[in-house]
Design a protein around this motif. Structure first.
Motif, PDB file in Angstrom:
ATOM      1  N   HIS A  29     -23.705   3.549  49.902  1.00  0.00           N
ATOM      2  CA  HIS A  29     -24.325   4.393  50.924  1.00  0.00           C
ATOM      3  C   HIS A  29     -25.551   5.097  50.352  1.00  0.00           C
ATOM      4  N   SER A  30     -25.420   5.649  49.151  1.00  0.00           N
ATOM      5  CA  SER A  30     -26.545   6.346  48.523  1.00  0.00           C
ATOM      6  C   SER A  30     -27.731   5.411  48.319  1.00  0.00           C
ATOM      7  N   LYS A  31     -27.445   4.196  47.910  1.00  0.00           N
ATOM      8  CA  LYS A  31     -28.508   3.212  47.681  1.00  0.00           C
ATOM      9  C   LYS A  31     -29.176   2.821  48.999  1.00  0.00           C
ATOM     10  N   ALA A  32     -28.360   2.506  49.992  1.00  0.00           N
ATOM     11  CA  ALA A  32     -28.882   1.996  51.262  1.00  0.00           C
ATOM     12  C   ALA A  32     -29.603   3.059  52.091  1.00  0.00           C
ATOM     13  N   THR A  33     -29.080   4.275  52.123  1.00  0.00           N
ATOM     14  CA  THR A  33     -29.655   5.284  53.018  1.00  0.00           C
ATOM     15  C   THR A  33     -30.553   6.296  52.323  1.00  0.00           C
ATOM     16  N   LEU A  34     -30.326   6.520  51.036  1.00  0.00           N
ATOM     17  CA  LEU A  34     -31.100   7.536  50.320  1.00  0.00           C
ATOM     18  C   LEU A  34     -31.981   6.952  49.222  1.00  0.00           C
TER      19      LEU A  34
END
Length: 101
Positions: free
Chosen positions: A77-82
């Motif tokens: 999630h951190s990679k994809a959205t942030l």
């Protein structure tokens, strides 16, 4: 102190602090509740407190029972959205832990 105002998620976002969604407590039938961890801020906020109006924000879940897999989902999630690497994600979490008394 009695007159201190409670810091909110909105306050920390307005300050420009980086944050990640991290794996919180496990709830049977739901999975792991996502928590919001801010850089250089002690503690965390349970998802569902994304604004000053907690009823307006959803509770976010990692809908599985395996903590390691939930953690992988949090990193993804951190990679994809942030746009954060796993190491950057971990540094934000560690900076929060480092500020706790």
């Amino acid at each position: 102190m009695l007159n201190e105002r409670r810091v909110t998620v909105g306050d920390l976002i307005d300050e420009g602090r980086r944050f990640v969604l991290e794996v919180g407590e496990y709830h049977e039938g739901e999975g792991f509740r996502a928590i919001i961890v801010f850089e250089n801020h002690p503690g965390y906020f349970p998802s569902g407190e994304l604004s000053n109006q907690p009823d307006a924000a959803p509770v976010l879940w990692w809908p599985i029972s395996n903590r390691q897999e939930a953690q992988r989902m949090a990193y993804s999630h951190s990679k994809a959205t942030l746009g954060l690497s796993r190491m950057e994600h971990m540094k934000i979490v560690m900076s929060s832990i480092g500020t706790q008394h």
